[in-house]
Design a protein around this motif. Structure first.
Motif, PDB file in Angstrom:
ATOM      1  N   GLU A 294       0.833  -1.206   0.000  1.00 41.85           N
ATOM      2  CA  GLU A 294       0.000   0.000   0.000  1.00 41.85           C
ATOM      3  C   GLU A 294       0.866   1.254   0.000  1.00 41.85           C
ATOM      4  OE1 GLU A 294      -3.856   1.297   2.510  1.00 41.85           O
ATOM      5  OE2 GLU A 294      -2.020   1.151   3.704  1.00 41.85           O
ATOM      6  N   GLN A 295       1.900   1.264   0.824  1.00 42.21           N
ATOM      7  CA  GLN A 295       2.773   2.433   0.912  1.00 42.21           C
ATOM      8  C   GLN A 295       3.531   2.682  -0.394  1.00 42.21           C
ATOM      9  OE1 GLN A 295       3.025   4.741   3.495  1.00 42.21           O
ATOM     10  NE2 GLN A 295       1.155   3.642   4.047  1.00 42.21           N
ATOM     11  N   ALA A 296       3.936   1.596  -1.058  1.00 42.05           N
ATOM     12  CA  ALA A 296       4.643   1.741  -2.330  1.00 42.05           C
ATOM     13  C   ALA A 296       3.749   2.374  -3.391  1.00 42.05           C
ATOM     14  CB  ALA A 296       5.145   0.382  -2.794  1.00 42.05           C
ATOM     15  N   LEU A 297       2.457   2.083  -3.338  1.00 44.37           N
ATOM     16  CA  LEU A 297       1.511   2.682  -4.284  1.00 44.37           C
ATOM     17  C   LEU A 297       1.233   4.142  -3.948  1.00 44.37           C
ATOM     18  CD1 LEU A 297      -1.068  -0.237  -4.680  1.00 44.37           C
ATOM     19  CD2 LEU A 297       0.455   0.656  -6.451  1.00 44.37           C
ATOM     20  N   LEU A 298       1.089   4.425  -2.654  1.00 48.05           N
ATOM     21  CA  LEU A 298       0.759   5.787  -2.218  1.00 48.05           C
ATOM     22  C   LEU A 298       1.953   6.731  -2.302  1.00 48.05           C
ATOM     23  CD1 LEU A 298      -1.412   5.004   0.955  1.00 48.05           C
ATOM     24  CD2 LEU A 298      -2.221   5.867  -1.254  1.00 48.05           C
ATOM     25  N   HIS A 299       3.154   6.207  -2.033  1.00 45.41           N
ATOM     26  CA  HIS A 299       4.353   7.058  -1.970  1.00 45.41           C
ATOM     27  C   HIS A 299       5.490   6.408  -2.770  1.00 45.41           C
ATOM     28  CE1 HIS A 299       2.316   9.241   1.273  1.00 45.41           C
ATOM     29  NE2 HIS A 299       2.054   8.069   1.818  1.00 45.41           N
ATOM     30  N   PRO A 300       5.395   6.418  -4.085  1.00 46.83           N
ATOM     31  CA  PRO A 300       6.375   5.708  -4.910  1.00 46.83           C
ATOM     32  C   PRO A 300       7.782   6.306  -4.902  1.00 46.83           C
ATOM     33  CG  PRO A 300       4.896   7.008  -6.283  1.00 46.83           C
ATOM     34  CD  PRO A 300       4.332   7.068  -4.904  1.00 46.83           C
ATOM     35  N   ASN A 301       7.921   7.529  -4.415  1.00 48.26           N
ATOM     36  CA  ASN A 301       9.222   8.208  -4.502  1.00 48.26           C
ATOM     37  C   ASN A 301       9.912   8.389  -3.153  1.00 48.26           C
ATOM     38  OD1 ASN A 301       9.025   8.588  -7.374  1.00 48.26           O
ATOM     39  ND2 ASN A 301       7.563  10.248  -6.971  1.00 48.26           N
ATOM     40  N   ARG A 302       9.501   7.650  -2.154  1.00 43.83           N
ATOM     41  CA  ARG A 302      10.154   7.768  -0.853  1.00 43.83           C
ATOM     42  C   ARG A 302      11.629   7.354  -0.935  1.00 43.83           C
ATOM     43  NH1 ARG A 302       5.577   5.435   3.306  1.00 43.83           N
ATOM     44  NH2 ARG A 302       4.789   7.446   4.028  1.00 43.83           N
ATOM     45  N   SER A 303      12.452   8.050  -0.182  1.00 42.68           N
ATOM     46  CA  SER A 303      13.880   7.743  -0.139  1.00 42.68           C
ATOM     47  C   SER A 303      14.123   6.493   0.704  1.00 42.68           C
ATOM     48  CB  SER A 303      14.651   8.915   0.472  1.00 42.68           C
ATOM     49  OG  SER A 303      14.304   9.060   1.848  1.00 42.68           O
ATOM     50  N   VAL A 304      15.344   6.000   0.649  1.00 41.77           N
ATOM     51  CA  VAL A 304      15.717   4.862   1.486  1.00 41.77           C
ATOM     52  C   VAL A 304      15.475   5.178   2.952  1.00 41.77           C
ATOM     53  CG1 VAL A 304      17.669   3.469   2.292  1.00 41.77           C
ATOM     54  CG2 VAL A 304      17.402   3.950  -0.151  1.00 41.77           C
ATOM     55  N   GLU A 305      15.922   6.340   3.389  1.00 37.12           N
ATOM     56  CA  GLU A 305      15.767   6.723   4.795  1.00 37.12           C
ATOM     57  C   GLU A 305      14.294   6.788   5.196  1.00 37.12           C
ATOM     58  OE1 GLU A 305      17.722   7.250   7.342  1.00 37.12           O
ATOM     59  OE2 GLU A 305      19.603   6.844   6.309  1.00 37.12           O
ATOM     60  N   GLU A 306      13.459   7.315   4.321  1.00 35.64           N
ATOM     61  CA  GLU A 306      12.027   7.425   4.629  1.00 35.64           C
ATOM     62  C   GLU A 306      11.376   6.054   4.730  1.00 35.64           C
ATOM     63  OE1 GLU A 306      10.905  11.744   2.606  1.00 35.64           O
ATOM     64  OE2 GLU A 306      11.043   9.961   1.332  1.00 35.64           O
ATOM     65  N   ARG A 307      11.790   5.140   3.878  1.00 35.81           N
ATOM     66  CA  ARG A 307      11.218   3.790   3.928  1.00 35.81           C
ATOM     67  C   ARG A 307      11.667   3.038   5.186  1.00 35.81           C
ATOM     68  NH1 ARG A 307      13.355   1.520  -1.201  1.00 35.81           N
ATOM     69  NH2 ARG A 307      14.195   3.562  -1.726  1.00 35.81           N
ATOM     70  N   VAL A 308      12.925   3.203   5.538  1.00 34.95           N
ATOM     71  CA  VAL A 308      13.415   2.563   6.758  1.00 34.95           C
ATOM     72  C   VAL A 308      12.679   3.121   7.972  1.00 34.95           C
ATOM     73  CG1 VAL A 308      15.410   2.348   8.299  1.00 34.95           C
ATOM     74  CG2 VAL A 308      15.681   1.964   5.835  1.00 34.95           C
ATOM     75  N   LYS A 309      12.491   4.432   8.013  1.00 34.09           N
ATOM     76  CA  LYS A 309      11.785   5.062   9.134  1.00 34.09           C
ATOM     77  C   LYS A 309      10.351   4.559   9.230  1.00 34.09           C
ATOM     78  CE  LYS A 309      10.843   9.559  11.289  1.00 34.09           C
ATOM     79  NZ  LYS A 309       9.504   9.169  11.754  1.00 34.09           N
ATOM     80  N   TYR A 310       9.680   4.431   8.090  1.00 31.50           N
ATOM     81  CA  TYR A 310       8.295   3.951   8.115  1.00 31.50           C
ATOM     82  C   TYR A 310       8.241   2.508   8.627  1.00 31.50           C
ATOM     83  CZ  TYR A 310       3.472   3.114   6.832  1.00 31.50           C
ATOM     84  OH  TYR A 310       2.137   2.808   6.888  1.00 31.50           O
ATOM     85  N   ALA A 311       9.198   1.699   8.218  1.00 33.46           N
ATOM     86  CA  ALA A 311       9.232   0.327   8.688  1.00 33.46           C
ATOM     87  C   ALA A 311       9.423   0.246  10.201  1.00 33.46           C
ATOM     88  CB  ALA A 311      10.364  -0.443   7.979  1.00 33.46           C
ATOM     89  N   VAL A 312      10.311   1.082  10.710  1.00 34.85           N
ATOM     90  CA  VAL A 312      10.574   1.105  12.160  1.00 34.85           C
ATOM     91  C   VAL A 312       9.371   1.639  12.922  1.00 34.85           C
ATOM     92  CG1 VAL A 312      11.954   2.279  13.936  1.00 34.85           C
ATOM     93  CG2 VAL A 312      13.077   1.258  11.939  1.00 34.85           C
ATOM     94  N   ASP A 313       8.749   2.695  12.394  1.00 36.25           N
ATOM     95  CA  ASP A 313       7.652   3.358  13.122  1.00 36.25           C
ATOM     96  C   ASP A 313       6.321   2.628  13.006  1.00 36.25           C
ATOM     97  OD1 ASP A 313       9.435   5.325  13.805  1.00 36.25           O
ATOM     98  OD2 ASP A 313       8.732   6.772  12.304  1.00 36.25           O
TER      99      ASP A 313
END
Length: 318
Positions: A294-313
């Protein structure tokens, strides 16, 4: 942990089975023409080099049988190294050498092998004895990773590694695989290594299994496995996602080792990561995979850091 649960209960727990993994996650997200990038460890090394991703040092490559006769001179001044097939799987064909005893080479168990044994092993590797499909292969010779002291007592006679499952660019689940005497110093669950689920948010141990059965202490050292806390956790997750981004695959496993001096190193990438990680974590993958999709569809341009943060949070709590 899940062994006696009914199929309905397993679905309710979000457990991903082999069929769903193969059909939905692998077949639909991993184009077959990209498999050689991760199935061939030499190609993976080159891919990582191009993207400045840290890996264990490659000392040499044996590509043809004539190279076997050169091993004596090549290894003369090298005390510690690992030989592995470029296209091997499941830990097959990996030979770990931790020292020398005169003319002999010493394995993590203390067992000795001769130069003749090593030549035979490399020759078998080239002939495809350990490769996927039995096809001719090459043998990589890597520097031995000196693992961090934080794993002291948690792994026996070998270097532990950390497997991170990444989907659509988000780390969704992790575990560490700890070598045992039974696994001959290799971090491979099928050969008797211990799998410990790791909290994506903190790097702390959750549950531990050996041969798919829950355990609390390391079978060789007696160390309480829930006391494990993987250091440099944020850096490790970041490295795994960077490795994912180089491949073009959508669902994969990244195997990381923690060197005492160099920190996290990408060991290899896997287009067909196993599902035992769910048992080690005591959780199903399905809710986390659905969230990442779902997140990949909603936010296709997230950076590596943003994706790691979302996974942690967020993903870690699912």
């Amino acid at each position: 942990m899940f062994g006696l649960a009914s199929p309905k209960k397993l679905r309710e727990l979000g457990i991903v089975g082999m069929n769903k993994r193969n059909v939905h996650y692998i077949a639909q997200n991993n184009p077959r023409h990209l498999y050689p990038l991760v199935d061939d460890k030499l190609k993976t090394k080159e891919l990582c080099r191009q993207h400045d991703i840290a890996t264990p040092q490659l000392l040499g490559v044996c590509k043809v049988q004539s190279n076997v006769n050169e091993l004596g001179d090549f290894l003369a001044d090298i005390e510690q190294f690992v030989i592995k097939p470029a296209k091997g799987s499941g830990g097959k064909g990996i030979l770990v050498i931790v020292g020398r005893d005169g003319e002999d080479f010493v394995k993590p168990s203390g067992a000795k092998v001769t130069l003749t044994d090593i030549k035979r092993h490399v020759s078998n590797t080239l002939s495809g004895l350990y490769s996927l499909g039995g096809k001719p292969d090459v043998a990589l010779i890597e520097a031995l990773v000196i693992f961090t002291d934080d794993f002291e007592g948690f792994s026996f006679e070998g270097v532990p590694d950390i497997r991170v499952i990444i989907y659509k660019g988000y780390p969704v689940m992790a575990m560490t695989r700890l070598s045992t005497h039974a696994s001959d110093g290799k971090a491979n669950l099928h050969q008797g290594a211990v799998g410990v689920g790791i909290d994506i948010a903190t790097g702390k141990a959750l549950n531990a299994v050996m041969h798919a059965r829950p355990i609390e202490q390391h079978p060789d050292t007696g160390k309480v496995l829930k006391e494990l806390h993987v250091p440099l956790w944020h850096e490790l997750l970041t490295l795994s996602v960077r490795g994912f981004d180089t491949t073009g695959l959508g669902y994969m496993g990244a195997d990381i080792v923690l060197d005492k001096n160099q920190g996290p190193l990408l060991l290899e990438l896997n287009a067909r990561p196993g599902l035992a990680i769910q048992v080690a974590n005591g959780k199903g993958l399905e809710p986390r995979l659905a969230c990442a999709e779902e997140q990949a569809l909603l936010h296709p341009n997230r950076s590596v850091e943003e994706r790691v943060k979302y996974a942690v949070d967020v993903i870690a709590g699912l």
